[in-house]
Design a protein around this motif. Structure first.
Motif, PDB file in Angstrom:
ATOM      1  N   PHE A 610       0.826  -1.207   0.000  1.00 36.72           N
ATOM      2  CA  PHE A 610       0.000   0.000   0.000  1.00 36.72           C
ATOM      3  C   PHE A 610       0.857   1.253   0.000  1.00 36.72           C
ATOM      4  N   LEU A 611       1.958   1.246   0.790  1.00 35.93           N
ATOM      5  CA  LEU A 611       2.850   2.409   0.837  1.00 35.93           C
ATOM      6  C   LEU A 611       3.489   2.649  -0.529  1.00 35.93           C
ATOM      7  N   LEU A 612       3.930   1.561  -1.201  1.00 38.81           N
ATOM      8  CA  LEU A 612       4.523   1.702  -2.536  1.00 38.81           C
ATOM      9  C   LEU A 612       3.491   2.225  -3.531  1.00 38.81           C
ATOM     10  N   SER A 613       2.236   1.733  -3.423  1.00 38.98           N
ATOM     11  CA  SER A 613       1.174   2.214  -4.307  1.00 38.98           C
ATOM     12  C   SER A 613       0.921   3.695  -4.086  1.00 38.98           C
ATOM     13  N   LEU A 614       0.927   4.130  -2.804  1.00 35.61           N
ATOM     14  CA  LEU A 614       0.724   5.553  -2.495  1.00 35.61           C
ATOM     15  C   LEU A 614       1.811   6.403  -3.121  1.00 35.61           C
ATOM     16  N   ILE A 615       3.073   5.990  -2.954  1.00 32.57           N
ATOM     17  CA  ILE A 615       4.201   6.759  -3.502  1.00 32.57           C
ATOM     18  C   ILE A 615       4.105   6.823  -5.030  1.00 32.57           C
ATOM     19  N   ASN A 616       3.804   5.678  -5.665  1.00 31.44           N
ATOM     20  CA  ASN A 616       3.695   5.653  -7.133  1.00 31.44           C
ATOM     21  C   ASN A 616       2.574   6.572  -7.619  1.00 31.44           C
ATOM     22  N   ASN A 617       1.437   6.576  -6.911  1.00 34.81           N
ATOM     23  CA  ASN A 617       0.323   7.422  -7.323  1.00 34.81           C
ATOM     24  C   ASN A 617       0.650   8.898  -7.158  1.00 34.81           C
ATOM     25  N   VAL A 618       1.317   9.243  -6.050  1.00 37.67           N
ATOM     26  CA  VAL A 618       1.691  10.649  -5.845  1.00 37.67           C
ATOM     27  C   VAL A 618       2.660  11.103  -6.929  1.00 37.67           C
ATOM     28  N   LEU A 619       3.655  10.275  -7.246  1.00 33.13           N
ATOM     29  CA  LEU A 619       4.610  10.626  -8.292  1.00 33.13           C
ATOM     30  C   LEU A 619       3.924  10.717  -9.652  1.00 33.13           C
ATOM     31  N   GLU A 620       2.982   9.809  -9.906  1.00 37.00           N
ATOM     32  CA  GLU A 620       2.251   9.842 -11.175  1.00 37.00           C
ATOM     33  C   GLU A 620       1.457  11.145 -11.303  1.00 37.00           C
ATOM     34  N   MET A 621       0.798  11.584 -10.176  1.00 32.24           N
ATOM     35  CA  MET A 621       0.060  12.840 -10.208  1.00 32.24           C
ATOM     36  C   MET A 621       1.003  14.018 -10.444  1.00 32.24           C
ATOM     37  N   ALA A 622       2.194  13.981  -9.824  1.00 33.25           N
ATOM     38  CA  ALA A 622       3.168  15.061 -10.009  1.00 33.25           C
ATOM     39  C   ALA A 622       3.598  15.146 -11.468  1.00 33.25           C
ATOM     40  N   ARG A 623       3.817  13.986 -12.110  1.00 36.00           N
ATOM     41  CA  ARG A 623       4.229  13.975 -13.510  1.00 36.00           C
ATOM     42  C   ARG A 623       3.100  14.484 -14.401  1.00 36.00           C
ATOM     43  N   ILE A 624       1.868  14.114 -14.073  1.00 36.44           N
ATOM     44  CA  ILE A 624       0.735  14.559 -14.875  1.00 36.44           C
ATOM     45  C   ILE A 624       0.573  16.074 -14.776  1.00 36.44           C
ATOM     46  N   GLU A 625       0.617  16.607 -13.533  1.00 37.77           N
ATOM     47  CA  GLU A 625       0.388  18.031 -13.340  1.00 37.77           C
ATOM     48  C   GLU A 625       1.539  18.870 -13.883  1.00 37.77           C
ATOM     49  N   SER A 626       2.740  18.310 -13.964  1.00 34.56           N
ATOM     50  CA  SER A 626       3.881  19.051 -14.502  1.00 34.56           C
ATOM     51  C   SER A 626       3.947  18.959 -16.031  1.00 34.56           C
ATOM     52  N   GLY A 627       3.057  18.191 -16.625  1.00 34.70           N
ATOM     53  CA  GLY A 627       3.015  18.084 -18.077  1.00 34.70           C
ATOM     54  C   GLY A 627       4.051  17.157 -18.667  1.00 34.70           C
ATOM     55  N   ARG A 628       4.657  16.281 -17.820  1.00 36.80           N
ATOM     56  CA  ARG A 628       5.704  15.394 -18.326  1.00 36.80           C
ATOM     57  C   ARG A 628       5.145  14.069 -18.843  1.00 36.80           C
ATOM     58  N   VAL A 629       3.832  13.852 -18.728  1.00 36.74           N
ATOM     59  CA  VAL A 629       3.234  12.617 -19.234  1.00 36.74           C
ATOM     60  C   VAL A 629       2.826  12.832 -20.688  1.00 36.74           C
ATOM     61  N   THR A 630       3.277  11.968 -21.554  1.00 37.34           N
ATOM     62  CA  THR A 630       2.939  12.055 -22.978  1.00 37.34           C
ATOM     63  C   THR A 630       2.261  10.765 -23.421  1.00 37.34           C
ATOM     64  N   ILE A 631       1.436  10.879 -24.436  1.00 35.71           N
ATOM     65  CA  ILE A 631       0.724   9.726 -24.985  1.00 35.71           C
ATOM     66  C   ILE A 631       1.448   9.262 -26.246  1.00 35.71           C
ATOM     67  N   GLU A 632       1.820   7.982 -26.280  1.00 33.88           N
ATOM     68  CA  GLU A 632       2.504   7.417 -27.434  1.00 33.88           C
ATOM     69  C   GLU A 632       1.570   6.427 -28.121  1.00 33.88           C
ATOM     70  N   ASP A 633       1.133   6.764 -29.317  1.00 37.99           N
ATOM     71  CA  ASP A 633       0.219   5.891 -30.054  1.00 37.99           C
ATOM     72  C   ASP A 633       1.013   4.787 -30.737  1.00 37.99           C
ATOM     73  N   ASN A 634       0.734   3.557 -30.333  1.00 35.90           N
ATOM     74  CA  ASN A 634       1.324   2.379 -30.958  1.00 35.90           C
ATOM     75  C   ASN A 634       0.192   1.439 -31.353  1.00 35.90           C
ATOM     76  N   VAL A 635       0.502   0.541 -32.261  1.00 34.75           N
ATOM     77  CA  VAL A 635      -0.503  -0.430 -32.688  1.00 34.75           C
ATOM     78  C   VAL A 635      -0.660  -1.487 -31.591  1.00 34.75           C
ATOM     79  N   CYS A 636      -1.913  -1.730 -31.185  1.00 36.66           N
ATOM     80  CA  CYS A 636      -2.154  -2.777 -30.189  1.00 36.66           C
ATOM     81  C   CYS A 636      -3.465  -3.479 -30.507  1.00 36.66           C
TER      82      CYS A 636
END
Length: 937
Positions: A610-636
């Protein structure tokens, strides 16, 4: 004189032993390790434990001996016979007797045995040493046990009668106590208990180690070691006894009949206990309106809740409570007294044991070159007595620490002498980082409870028992929660003194505005055109004021959001951390109980996940809000995503007895999308359905293909429905906000960070999709996800399953670059279990040196950390790829806490072959090694 003599004897013994050990080899001593629960234990894997084994381990530290254990399955009499025949050299846990003294030699005492009379902890009929109620007690005794006669003699001495009940063995004795055939049992104190309380302990006598009389050298070396243990290890006998025999679950308070009557008399609102504290001693105690807040009120709320007694606070008219009011009976007990027992007795007072100890600190400005003037606080007179000024220091007095700190910031004083907790509070409030908190060594003040010496001591007896049951973790939480400023009324004078530049600016602005207004009114009578122009300027100013007000509100909202974020993070991180710390302590105290340890380890792992999940989610939110998350379109392939979800959750749903089905009406084979982020969204949503759907419920996920308004595209609608607990209409309005959770979720104890749906919302919008949620409390939730995807004409390979490998790792040799000792030890131990040899380098430069010092095929692969001193992992990988020979081709796997997608790309760009995040998955690491290092094929 006696202490000087003992020190001389100890020094002489150390010198003699040092000379002996310098000239002698280590001697192997044969130990009689007879089977006896609590004293000599043998685990399922051959691990030894118990009081006797712990004593021998301690003895080895102070002697030149090593031990060989014999007779694990024999009894004590059989072990004595082995010593007499010379088959062993040493036997412990022996009592002195005339017959035994003729055959053997005794060591110095190594412990103490006694006889104890125990009953069930839940038995409220008997209280410890309350002999008046022991008459007719049925006492379970083991046939032939020597403690039986001592029990009978003790009953006669204390003038009560017993009814002996003879039983065959220890197990039968314990069963008789549990099923009520006997009221109590008599045993030796060298016995592990659980769920019992001791009614009496008597006939205490020491026990010793036994030797053959001819082996004087061994006896002398053991006695010399015991002398050192007594001098260096403190109360080691008590420590070993508590570790191996004390009941860790015996935490129930036991009150005497008089104490119980006192508690009953004060368990109603009509007759409460009257508590007294100081009114202005934050963070320890402070009066706010009609209530009292702070560390001491919170702590004593917990203490008195153990008894069920009602209480109210004494209405103290001053900031500092007067002990004369306590002597006059206006209050029953004062909390936070700093008097020592002798000082209290001189004032006709009685103090408890300390319920907490506090340190002193010196708080000063970071820019202060030298300290000349120190502030003391009137509300802490006992702390002020400990202040020792240095040469050249002068003292100024202020009423509270808040007043003193304001003077410090204004430059009126150079430092403030206060309690460490108060200094920490002011340091935390210092946003500009101007203050420095220096804790002063050697100054520690004990806080106690105090009552009048001529009052009823039953209250002090009850409180003392409760203090003895306090534990460290709740106290730390109370302190942490109170290191924030108390709400107080606005003091304009103090604010003006602290914010002089702001005040001057406001005054100048007001004066300029007044001058402008006067000028406008003067010119109003002469020039109408100028008036219109000025009116326009006023409109602009008003518009600007509106914008400034909006900016102010936004700044306040941002500040509130930051405070809320820090509060939630502190709470959510503290929850699993408290679990990890608490269960780690329980594991340490229950090493002999394998089942308990396995259960505790499972809970530690759950808290860690749970602690690792919390840290990962907080970091993910930080990356999203800072605009560092990009969408890469690949064939799937959409079928791969459906199969992935079904494969992950089918078994989990089955174990929870949830009916789970995945349906699809999709004809298109593949689309362009970011498969990783799409799977993250879907797995997050289905994880919520799994967590909040009770047993016997139903979860369904349906994929439907719909036409798109864009050419060459298709709309995929995903509907996830469950019959879970549902959500209220009020909560649905805030579901995508950070750190929001429905009250019913928190009450159900389902763990969550409150970030998952916020992350889902951001990712869906980044991919150009929409999400809609419908829910009702008690009836379930339906989530509808819509995405417009470009149809892929090139179909990817449908076989995404991992290749199975038949691979042996025995003989594989790896080079690990890792600067953290703990991370290295975990990886080496994990890989060694499958036959992999691991050699470690502390940084990237050492890694390159080790690689070049050995033959080309000496190492099969390199495990590379990223953040290391001297040379990091990226630099080391690039340098290896530039080597002039085939060493540059060695596989390199990044193992790092830099776990984001951009970190993986950086690792591959530096020349590494693979990227694994920490904490690493052992199975994934082995699969990666198998794919990179093809030995034996």
């Amino acid at each position: 004189m006696r202490k000087l003599y003992l020190r001389f004897v100890l020094l002489l013994a150390l010198c003699v032993m040092g000379c002996a050990m310098a000239s002698a080899n280590v001697r192997t001593v044969r130990i009689g390790f007879f089977e006896f629960e609590g004293y000599h234990n043998m685990g399922p894997n051959g691990e030894r434990s118990g009081y006797g084994y712990d004593f021998l381990c301690l003895l080895q530290r102070y002697s030149n001996l090593r031990f060989e254990y014999l007779g694990e399955n024999c009894s004590w009499p059989e072990a004595v016979a082995m010593l007499e025949r010379g088959e062993i050299d040493m036997l412990t846990s022996a009592q002195k007797s005339a017959d035994r003294a003729q055959k053997f030699a005794y060591s110095l005492p190594i412990g103490e045995k006694a006889v104890q009379l125990n009953t069930l902890e839940s038995n409220n009929r008997y209280l410890p040493y309350d002999f008046n109620h022991f008459d007719g007690m049925r006492v379970g005794m083991i046939n032939g046990n020597s403690v039986n006669e001592k029990m009978i003699e003790y009953a006669k001495e204390q003038n009560f009668s017993i009814t002996p009940v003879m039983l065959a063995n220890k197990d039968e004795q314990e069963r008789a106590l549990q099923d009520g055939r006997v009221d109590a049992i008599v045993t030796s104190t060298l016995r592990k208990t659980q769920g019992e309380k001791t009614l009496a302990r008597f006939s205490a006598h020491p026990f010793y180690a036994l030797f053959q009389k001819s082996d004087t050298a061994l006896l002398r070396e053991v006695n010399t070691a015991i002398v050192q243990m007594n001098a260096s290890e403190g109360e080691w006998q008590s420590r070993l006894f508590i570790k191996n025999y004390q009941d860790i679950d015996a935490d129930k308070l036991v009150f005497t009949p008089l104490e119980q009557a006192y508690i009953r008399a004060h368990s109603s609102d009509e007759n409460p206990i009257i508590l007294a504290t100081d009114n202005n001693w934050f963070p320890f105690s402070q009066k706010q309106g009609d209530s009292h807040v702070g560390i001491i009120p919170d702590l004593w709320q917990q203490i008195l809740d153990m008894t069920g007694m009602k209480y109210r606070y004494y209405d103290c008219s001053d900031d500092i409570f007067s002990l004369d009011d306590l002597k006059q009976g206006k209050a029953d007990i004062y909390l936070g007294c700093t008097l020592t027992p002798p000082e209290a007795e001189q004032q006709n007072l009685l103090v408890s044991a300390p319920f907490m100890n506090v340190d002193a600190s010196l708080l000063y400005r970071r820019t202060t070159p030298e300290i000349h003037t120190v502030a003391l606080c009137d509300v802490t007179p006992n702390l002020n007595k400990t202040f020792v000024p240095e040469d050249g220091w002068t003292v100024r007095h202020y009423h509270t620490s808040d007043d003193a700190v304001r003077a410090l910031k204004a430059g009126e004083v150079d430092a403030v002498y206060c309690y460490a907790f108060d200094a920490e509070r002011h340091e935390n409030l210092d946003i500009e980082g101007l203050l420095v908190n220096r804790m002063l060594p050697g100054i520690k003040i004990a806080l106690r409870a105090v009552v009048a010496l001529d009052s009823d001591h039953l209250l002090m007896s009850i409180v003392s028992k409760c203090i003895g049951k306090l534990h460290g973790v709740p106290l730390e939480t109370i302190v942490s929660d109170n290191l924030t400023p108390p709400p107080s009324s606005f003091d304009f004078t103090s604010w003006r003194r602290e914010h002089k530049p702001v005040v001057y600016t406001v005054v100048i602005a007001v004066m300029l505005t007044l001058m402008l207004i006067v000028g406008l009114f003067v010119r109003l009578h002469y020039r109408k055109m100028v008036n219109r122009k000025l009116q326009s300027q006023f409109d602009d100013i008003n518009h600007l004021n509106v914008e400034l007000e909006q900016a102010r509100r936004q700044a306040m909202a941002a500040s509130d959001a930051k405070s809320a974020f820090l509060f939630n993070m502190s709470h959510d991180i503290r929850t699993p951390m408290n679990a990890i710390v608490g269960y780690t302590n329980l594991i340490e105290n229950n090493l002999d109980d394998k089942e308990k340890c396995r259960d505790f380890l499972g809970k530690v792992k759950s808290a860690n996940d749970f602690l690792l999940s919390l840290i990962n989610n907080v970091l993910e939110m930080a990356r999203i809000e800072s605009g560092r998350v990009t969408i890469e379109d690949n064939v799937c392939r959409l079928s791969d995503i459906m199969n992935e979800i079904q494969g992950v959750y089918t078994e989990l749903m089955r174990e929870k007895d949830i009916r789970f089905e995945v349906k699809h009406n999709v004809s298109v084979g593949a689309v362009y999308t970011d498969q990783t982020k799409l799977e993250q969204v879907l797995l997050n949503l289905i994880s919520n359905s799994y967590k909040y759907t009770p047993r016997g419920g139903q979860v369904s996920m349906t994929f439907t293909q719909k036409p798109s308004e864009r050419e060459g595209c298709v709309v995929i609608e995903t509907v996830l429905s469950d019959t879970g607990v549902g959500m209220s209409r009020e909560y649905l309005e805030h579901i995508f906000e950070q750190f929001t959770r429905e009250h019913s979720f928190t009450e159900s104890k389902v763990q969550g960070t409150g970030l998952g749906m916020s992350i889902v919302k951001h990712l869906v919008e980044l991919m150009g999709g929409t999400i809609d949620i419908q829910s009702e409390l008690g009836k379930g939730t339906t989530v509808t996800l819509r995405g417009d995807f470009r149809i892929a004409t090139d179909m990817p390979d449908g076989n995404n399953a991992q290749q199975c490998f038949d691979h042996t790792f025995k003989g594989l040799r790896l080079l690990m670059a890792e600067d953290n000792e703990l991370n290295a030890e975990i990886a080496i131990e994990t890989l060694s279990e499958v036959g992999i040899e691991v050699q470690r380098a502390n940084n990237g430069r050492v890694c390159i040196d080790m690689l070049c010092q050995h033959p080309l095929d000496y190492y099969d692969a390199i495990l590379m950390d990223i953040q290391m001193p001297e040379m990091n992992g990226y630099e080391a990988a690039r340098a290896i790829r530039q080597l002039p020979d085939d060493r540059r081709l060695i596989p390199i796997v990044a193992m790092t806490a830099n776990a984001f997608e951009e970190d993986r790309k950086d690792a591959l760009a530096a020349g590494m072959n693979a990227h694994l995040p920490k904490p690493f998955d052992a199975q994934l690491l082995l699969q990666t090694l198998a794919s990179l290092v093809m030995r034996g094929e």
